[in-house]
Design an enzyme around this catalytic site. Structure first.
Site, PDB file in Angstrom:
ATOM      1  N   HIS A   1     -42.631 -53.326 -72.164  1.00 33.30           N
ATOM      2  CA  HIS A   1     -42.975 -53.942 -73.442  1.00 33.30           C
ATOM      3  C   HIS A   1     -42.168 -53.240 -74.521  1.00 33.30           C
ATOM      4  O   HIS A   1     -42.188 -52.010 -74.605  1.00 33.30           O
ATOM      5  CB  HIS A   1     -44.472 -53.797 -73.709  1.00 33.30           C
ATOM      6  CG  HIS A   1     -44.887 -54.289 -75.053  1.00 33.30           C
ATOM      7  ND1 HIS A   1     -44.539 -55.535 -75.512  1.00 33.30           N
ATOM      8  CD2 HIS A   1     -45.597 -53.702 -76.061  1.00 33.30           C
ATOM      9  CE1 HIS A   1     -45.037 -55.704 -76.737  1.00 33.30           C
ATOM     10  NE2 HIS A   1     -45.672 -54.597 -77.092  1.00 33.30           N
TER      11      HIS A   1
ATOM     12  N   HIS B   1     -40.510 -53.832 -78.819  1.00 30.17           N
ATOM     13  CA  HIS B   1     -40.440 -54.676 -80.011  1.00 30.17           C
ATOM     14  C   HIS B   1     -38.965 -54.788 -80.388  1.00 30.17           C
ATOM     15  O   HIS B   1     -38.600 -54.637 -81.549  1.00 30.17           O
ATOM     16  CB  HIS B   1     -41.246 -54.079 -81.155  1.00 30.17           C
ATOM     17  CG  HIS B   1     -42.731 -54.154 -80.943  1.00 30.17           C
ATOM     18  ND1 HIS B   1     -43.646 -53.953 -81.942  1.00 30.17           N
ATOM     19  CD2 HIS B   1     -43.469 -54.424 -79.838  1.00 30.17           C
ATOM     20  CE1 HIS B   1     -44.879 -54.084 -81.461  1.00 30.17           C
ATOM     21  NE2 HIS B   1     -44.789 -54.362 -80.172  1.00 30.17           N
TER      22      HIS B   1
ATOM     23  N   ASP C   1     -27.793 -67.654 -66.022  1.00 28.75           N
ATOM     24  CA  ASP C   1     -27.554 -66.692 -64.937  1.00 28.75           C
ATOM     25  C   ASP C   1     -28.818 -65.892 -64.629  1.00 28.75           C
ATOM     26  O   ASP C   1     -28.940 -65.326 -63.549  1.00 28.75           O
ATOM     27  CB  ASP C   1     -26.455 -65.691 -65.348  1.00 28.75           C
ATOM     28  CG  ASP C   1     -25.055 -66.277 -65.182  1.00 28.75           C
ATOM     29  OD1 ASP C   1     -24.897 -67.239 -64.405  1.00 28.75           O
ATOM     30  OD2 ASP C   1     -24.129 -65.765 -65.842  1.00 28.75           O
TER      31      ASP C   1
ATOM     32  N   HIS D   1     -46.018 -61.395 -81.791  1.00 29.18           N
ATOM     33  CA  HIS D   1     -46.010 -59.991 -81.385  1.00 29.18           C
ATOM     34  C   HIS D   1     -44.609 -59.597 -80.901  1.00 29.18           C
ATOM     35  O   HIS D   1     -43.755 -59.310 -81.733  1.00 29.18           O
ATOM     36  CB  HIS D   1     -47.123 -59.802 -80.335  1.00 29.18           C
ATOM     37  CG  HIS D   1     -47.301 -58.408 -79.851  1.00 29.18           C
ATOM     38  ND1 HIS D   1     -48.275 -58.053 -78.957  1.00 29.18           N
ATOM     39  CD2 HIS D   1     -46.621 -57.270 -80.119  1.00 29.18           C
ATOM     40  CE1 HIS D   1     -48.205 -56.764 -78.702  1.00 29.18           C
ATOM     41  NE2 HIS D   1     -47.203 -56.265 -79.403  1.00 29.18           N
TER      42      HIS D   1
ATOM     43  N   TYR E   1     -23.063 -65.305 -55.985  1.00 29.88           N
ATOM     44  CA  TYR E   1     -22.428 -64.698 -57.148  1.00 29.88           C
ATOM     45  C   TYR E   1     -23.026 -63.347 -57.475  1.00 29.88           C
ATOM     46  O   TYR E   1     -24.228 -63.211 -57.654  1.00 29.88           O
ATOM     47  CB  TYR E   1     -22.561 -65.639 -58.348  1.00 29.88           C
ATOM     48  CG  TYR E   1     -21.947 -65.107 -59.605  1.00 29.88           C
ATOM     49  CD1 TYR E   1     -20.581 -65.219 -59.839  1.00 29.88           C
ATOM     50  CD2 TYR E   1     -22.730 -64.454 -60.552  1.00 29.88           C
ATOM     51  CE1 TYR E   1     -20.013 -64.715 -60.998  1.00 29.88           C
ATOM     52  CE2 TYR E   1     -22.169 -63.945 -61.715  1.00 29.88           C
ATOM     53  CZ  TYR E   1     -20.815 -64.078 -61.931  1.00 29.88           C
ATOM     54  OH  TYR E   1     -20.252 -63.579 -63.072  1.00 29.88           O
TER      55      TYR E   1
HETATM   56 ZN   LIG Z   1     -46.453 -54.325 -78.976  1.00 30.34          ZN
END
Ligand SMILES: [Zn+2]
Length: 231
Positions: free
Chosen positions: A97, A99, A122, A171, A229
Site C-alpha cells: 500500500h 500513496h 503488458d 484514498h 515474451y
Molecule cells: Zn493509505
C-alpha cells in the site's frame, strides 16, 4: 535475535525498503507485507517507523486473525486490510500500500486508470479498477477492515492474479503479487501507468482505450498459456 520468522521478516523488510527507493513514499507512508502460506502468517512494517531507521527485526508477524505473533512494535495501521486480502485472494504472497502521487491522484478522482496503451496491456488486460467510495456507516464500523471489503467487492468478478492492483476511491492504491517483491514491482508499474495515463489525457482529453485486439495480444504474449515474451 534468532526467530523462526527471520526469513519472512527479511523479505518484508527488503520489499518495504524498495518503496522509498523507487520514489513511492516519503517519511513513514506506505507499507508492505510478505505472507507465509504454510504458516498462515505475514510480516508487515510496524506503524510510524521512518524508512531510514527501519530494520528487519522491526517487522511484525501477524496471523490471519490479526493477532501479533511476534514483534515488539505495533503493526502498520493498515494491517486489517492486509488480513482481509490474504484471506480473500488465494495464492498471493505479498501486498503493498502506498500513496504514490499519480496512482493516488486517480484514486482521489475516483476514476479507474484507462488502458490507453501497450505498456498497460503488458501488465493487465483492463483498466486499473477503482473501488466505490466508502460509506459513513462502513467507516464507523471498522475503517481498515472495510477497506479490504471495498477491494474484495471490486474483485467479485475479477481475477486478482490477472489484475494485481486496485485504486481505493478517495484514498490510494493497493497492489499484490506472488511475492512481496512482485507486489512492489506492481506498485512501481502502477505508478508509471498512472503517470502515462495522466499525460495521455492531458495531451488529448478524448484519448481512447487501446483496441481489444492489441490488449489481448500484449497481455497474452506475456501472461497467456502460450506466453513467449520476456519470460
Ligand atoms: Zn493509505
Amino acid at each position: 535475535m534468532s526467530s523462526s520468522y527471520s526469513e519472512l521478516k527479511r523479505q518484508a523488510w527488503q520489499a518495504n525498503m524498495e518503496v522509498p527507493r523507487r520514489g513511492l513514499a516519503i517519511y513513514t507512508f506506505g507499507n508492505v507485507s510478505a505472507y507465509d502460506a504454510q504458516r498462515a502468517v505475514f510480516a508487515i512494517k510496524p506503524s510510524g517507523v521512518a524508512y531510514d531507521t527501519l530494520t528487519a527485526d522491526d517487522m511484525v508477524v501477524v496471523d490471519l486473525e490479526g493477532n501479533v505473533v511476534e514483534g515488539k512494535l505495533r503493526p502498520s495501521s493498515d494491517t486489517k486490510t492486509h488480513v482481509a486480502l490474504y484471506r480473500a485472494f488465494d495464492g498471493i504472497g505479498g501486498i503493498v500500500h502506498t500513496h504514490s502521487t499519480y496512482a493516488t491522484a486517480w484514486a482521489q478522482a475516483c476514476l479507474p486508470i484507462p488502458i490507453f496503451g501497450t505498456t498497460h496491456a503488458d501488465h493487465l488486460a483492463e483498466d486499473v479498477p477503482c473501488t466505490e467510495l466508502m460509506t459513513a456507516e462502513a467507516v464507523e464500523r471498522d475503517y481498515e477492515a472495510e477497506t479490504g471489503v471495498q477491494i474484495i467487492d471490486c474483485f467479485r468478478n475479477r481475477d486478482p492474479h490477472r489484475t494485481p492492483m486496485v485504486l481505493v476511491a478517495g484514498h490510494a492504491p493497493f497492489t499484490w503479487g506472488k511475492t512481496a517483491e512482485k507486489a512492489v514491482y506492481h506498485a512501481v508499474v502502477l505508478e508509471e501507468l498512472a503517470k502515462m495515463a495522466h499525460a495521455t489525457r492531458t495531451i488529448e482529453p478524448r484519448s481512447k482505450r487501446l483496441p481489444e485486439h492489441l490488449i489481448r495480444k500484449h497481455f497474452e504474449r506475456k501472461h497467456g498459456k502460450r506466453a513467449y515474451y520476456g519470460q
